[in-house]
Write a protein that holds these residues in place. Structure first.
Motif, PDB file in Angstrom:
ATOM      1  N   PRO A   1     -10.966 -16.804  17.549  1.00 54.19           N
ATOM      2  CA  PRO A   1     -11.291 -17.895  16.622  1.00 54.19           C
ATOM      3  C   PRO A   1     -12.726 -18.380  16.831  1.00 54.19           C
ATOM      4  O   PRO A   1     -13.257 -18.316  17.938  1.00 54.19           O
ATOM      5  N   ILE A   2     -13.348 -18.850  15.748  1.00 54.96           N
ATOM      6  CA  ILE A   2     -14.710 -19.379  15.807  1.00 54.96           C
ATOM      7  C   ILE A   2     -14.617 -20.905  15.712  1.00 54.96           C
ATOM      8  O   ILE A   2     -14.256 -21.461  14.673  1.00 54.96           O
ATOM      9  N   CYS A   3     -14.929 -21.583  16.824  1.00 59.47           N
ATOM     10  CA  CYS A   3     -14.874 -23.055  16.884  1.00 59.47           C
ATOM     11  C   CYS A   3     -13.554 -23.603  16.345  1.00 59.47           C
ATOM     12  O   CYS A   3     -13.535 -24.369  15.365  1.00 59.47           O
ATOM     13  N   PRO A   4     -12.425 -23.256  16.952  1.00 62.34           N
ATOM     14  CA  PRO A   4     -11.131 -23.757  16.465  1.00 62.34           C
ATOM     15  C   PRO A   4     -10.964 -25.242  16.765  1.00 62.34           C
ATOM     16  O   PRO A   4     -11.451 -25.741  17.780  1.00 62.34           O
ATOM     17  N   HIS A   5     -10.282 -25.953  15.865  1.00 61.52           N
ATOM     18  CA  HIS A   5     -10.058 -27.392  16.057  1.00 61.52           C
ATOM     19  C   HIS A   5      -8.730 -27.599  16.776  1.00 61.52           C
ATOM     20  O   HIS A   5      -7.881 -28.390  16.355  1.00 61.52           O
ATOM     21  N   ASN A   6      -8.543 -26.880  17.848  1.00 64.56           N
ATOM     22  CA  ASN A   6      -7.339 -26.987  18.658  1.00 64.56           C
ATOM     23  C   ASN A   6      -7.644 -26.399  20.032  1.00 64.56           C
ATOM     24  O   ASN A   6      -7.970 -25.213  20.142  1.00 64.56           O
ATOM     25  N   LEU A   7      -7.529 -27.189  21.065  1.00 62.68           N
ATOM     26  CA  LEU A   7      -7.915 -26.742  22.407  1.00 62.68           C
ATOM     27  C   LEU A   7      -7.033 -25.617  22.928  1.00 62.68           C
ATOM     28  O   LEU A   7      -7.434 -24.892  23.838  1.00 62.68           O
ATOM     29  N   PHE A   8      -5.856 -25.482  22.378  1.00 63.56           N
ATOM     30  CA  PHE A   8      -4.917 -24.505  22.929  1.00 63.56           C
ATOM     31  C   PHE A   8      -4.947 -23.170  22.193  1.00 63.56           C
ATOM     32  O   PHE A   8      -4.178 -22.274  22.514  1.00 63.56           O
ATOM     33  N   VAL A   9      -5.821 -23.039  21.209  1.00 61.99           N
ATOM     34  CA  VAL A   9      -5.974 -21.768  20.510  1.00 61.99           C
ATOM     35  C   VAL A   9      -6.992 -20.924  21.264  1.00 61.99           C
ATOM     36  O   VAL A   9      -8.130 -21.344  21.473  1.00 61.99           O
ATOM     37  N   ARG A  10      -6.589 -19.770  21.686  1.00 61.29           N
ATOM     38  CA  ARG A  10      -7.443 -18.912  22.506  1.00 61.29           C
ATOM     39  C   ARG A  10      -7.500 -17.494  21.918  1.00 61.29           C
ATOM     40  O   ARG A  10      -6.623 -17.099  21.144  1.00 61.29           O
ATOM     41  N   PRO A  11      -8.522 -16.725  22.309  1.00 58.22           N
ATOM     42  CA  PRO A  11      -8.589 -15.330  21.855  1.00 58.22           C
ATOM     43  C   PRO A  11      -7.351 -14.553  22.292  1.00 58.22           C
ATOM     44  O   PRO A  11      -6.741 -14.859  23.322  1.00 58.22           O
ATOM     45  N   MET A  12      -7.006 -13.550  21.517  1.00 62.17           N
ATOM     46  CA  MET A  12      -5.801 -12.768  21.795  1.00 62.17           C
ATOM     47  C   MET A  12      -6.119 -11.284  21.692  1.00 62.17           C
ATOM     48  O   MET A  12      -6.786 -10.842  20.756  1.00 62.17           O
TER      49      MET A  12
ATOM     50  N   ALA B   1     -10.327 -23.703  11.756  1.00 62.64           N
ATOM     51  CA  ALA B   1     -11.533 -23.342  12.507  1.00 62.64           C
ATOM     52  C   ALA B   1     -12.710 -23.120  11.565  1.00 62.64           C
ATOM     53  O   ALA B   1     -12.571 -23.193  10.333  1.00 62.64           O
ATOM     54  N   ASP B   2     -13.853 -22.844  12.161  1.00 60.25           N
ATOM     55  CA  ASP B   2     -15.010 -22.427  11.370  1.00 60.25           C
ATOM     56  C   ASP B   2     -14.850 -20.988  10.901  1.00 60.25           C
ATOM     57  O   ASP B   2     -15.550 -20.547   9.985  1.00 60.25           O
ATOM     58  N   GLY B   3     -13.951 -20.263  11.563  1.00 60.42           N
ATOM     59  CA  GLY B   3     -13.722 -18.886  11.159  1.00 60.42           C
ATOM     60  C   GLY B   3     -12.868 -18.144  12.157  1.00 60.42           C
ATOM     61  O   GLY B   3     -12.365 -18.718  13.138  1.00 60.42           O
ATOM     62  N   LEU B   4     -12.687 -16.870  11.899  1.00 58.05           N
ATOM     63  CA  LEU B   4     -11.887 -16.003  12.767  1.00 58.05           C
ATOM     64  C   LEU B   4     -12.456 -14.595  12.679  1.00 58.05           C
ATOM     65  O   LEU B   4     -12.887 -14.156  11.611  1.00 58.05           O
ATOM     66  N   MET B   5     -12.482 -13.905  13.809  1.00 62.46           N
ATOM     67  CA  MET B   5     -12.967 -12.526  13.797  1.00 62.46           C
ATOM     68  C   MET B   5     -11.977 -11.593  14.473  1.00 62.46           C
ATOM     69  O   MET B   5     -11.185 -12.015  15.335  1.00 62.46           O
ATOM     70  N   VAL B   6     -12.025 -10.355  14.065  1.00 62.11           N
ATOM     71  CA  VAL B   6     -11.308  -9.285  14.758  1.00 62.11           C
ATOM     72  C   VAL B   6     -12.383  -8.355  15.299  1.00 62.11           C
ATOM     73  O   VAL B   6     -13.177  -7.794  14.533  1.00 62.11           O
ATOM     74  N   ALA B   7     -12.438  -8.220  16.611  1.00 58.55           N
ATOM     75  CA  ALA B   7     -13.476  -7.418  17.252  1.00 58.55           C
ATOM     76  C   ALA B   7     -12.871  -6.188  17.909  1.00 58.55           C
ATOM     77  O   ALA B   7     -11.714  -6.180  18.331  1.00 58.55           O
ATOM     78  N   THR B   8     -13.669  -5.141  17.993  1.00 58.12           N
ATOM     79  CA  THR B   8     -13.272  -3.945  18.730  1.00 58.12           C
ATOM     80  C   THR B   8     -13.578  -4.152  20.215  1.00 58.12           C
ATOM     81  O   THR B   8     -14.217  -5.135  20.601  1.00 58.12           O
TER      82      THR B   8
END
Length: 304
Positions: free
Chosen positions: A210-221, A176-183
């Protein structure tokens, strides 16, 4: 009573409203000090601050009962960074755009300051994140965030790969372009713009987005905020960007691991009467403004 004020550059049309803040503080005989950076901005805007008292570092806030943040959510997050582990209450006055964290409008300044003086407010404690790594991330003592901690690429070319673990157990490798952990508080910020869910602010959860993941099945968790999240980065450019709310730094050591977990201290937000998260949510996101809602109400009125 003593308070401190912090802000950033504001629009010329907001000058009179900013001046009204200091006029009201003087009228209410409230002692205050202003951050050194904000004082320079106010001087350039010809705002009469009525005081020469400034603060430069966190320790200068020890005598203040409250911090006023004048600006948008970015200014508020910057104020949180200045307060840090001192846990001083913060009230945001919205001179920005969206303003999920800064719910006091300029037209309500007079009544808001009167309520502050007479202690007619409540404190809303919000969970924060902290990050740790063998590599130095941000300036010592500032590796925390109220909204999110994000890892992202530093250029416009290739993606990075982020290997994520929860409590030592492998979760996924994100291309992806990146990944974040948010509160939960940060669910209305960067995470929302990347497709993350809205979460009630006092939920005991973190959001891995995930930030702009290159996989359609990757979703926030959504995971428990008691989790310890470990991230390892692969990058062709041998560097990546770490950001914590409004602060960021390029990291050149791709072999280091970053561990993210709940911070030991909290951010204390000041809430006045009539301030409600769901009301703010509807107002900021424009919920209920669908023309079909008005048509439905009209139909009900006619049927009655």
């Amino acid at each position: 009573m003593q308070i401190s004020l912090h802000g950033r550059e504001f629009r010329p049309e907001d000058t009179s409203s900013v001046q009204a803040v200091f006029d009201e503080l003087r009228k209410q005989s409230i002692e205050y000090q202003v951050s050194d950076t904000f004082k320079s901005i106010l001087n350039e805007a010809d705002v009469d601050v009525y005081t020469d008292r400034i603060f430069e570092k966190k320790e200068d806030l020890s005598e203040s009962e409250m911090i006023l943040s004048l600006g948008g959510d970015g200014t508020f997050l910057e104020t949180v960074a200045k307060v840090g582990s001192m846990e001083k209450p913060i009230l945001g006055v919205n001179f920005g755009r969206l303003g999920f964290l800064t719910s006091i409008q300029p037209c309500d300044i007079s009544s808001a300051i009167d309520k502050i003086k007479h202690k007619k407010y409540k404190l809303d404690e919000r969970t924060m994140l902290c990050a740790d790594s063998e590599t130095e991330l941000l300036e010592s003592g500032t590796n925390f965030a109220l909204n999110e901690i994000a890892i992202s690429k530093t250029d416009t070319s290739s993606m990075i790969i982020i290997h994520a673990y929860i409590n030592g157990e492998f979760l996924n490798s994100y291309w992806a372009d990146g990944l974040m952990v948010a509160t939960a508080t940060g669910s209305t910020g960067y995470s929302l713009s990347c497709g993350g869910p809205l979460v009630m602010p006092h939920s005991d959860n973190f959001i891995i987005t995930p930030i702009c993941p290159h996989n359609l099945f990757v979703r926030p968790m959504i995971v428990s905020n008691k989790s310890e999240i470990s991230l390892k980065v692969e990058s062709r450019s041998n560097n990546y960007l770490v950001s914590m709310d409004s602060r960021a730094k390029v990291i050149g050591d791709v072999d280091s691991e970053i561990t993210i977990k709940k911070e030991s201290f909290k951010a204390k937000l000041v809430t006045l009467d009539g301030m409600d998260f769901l009301d703010t949510l509807r107002a900021k996101l424009g919920w209920g403004k669908d023309v079909r809602n008005r048509l439905t109400q009209t139909d009900k009125g006619e049927s009655s």
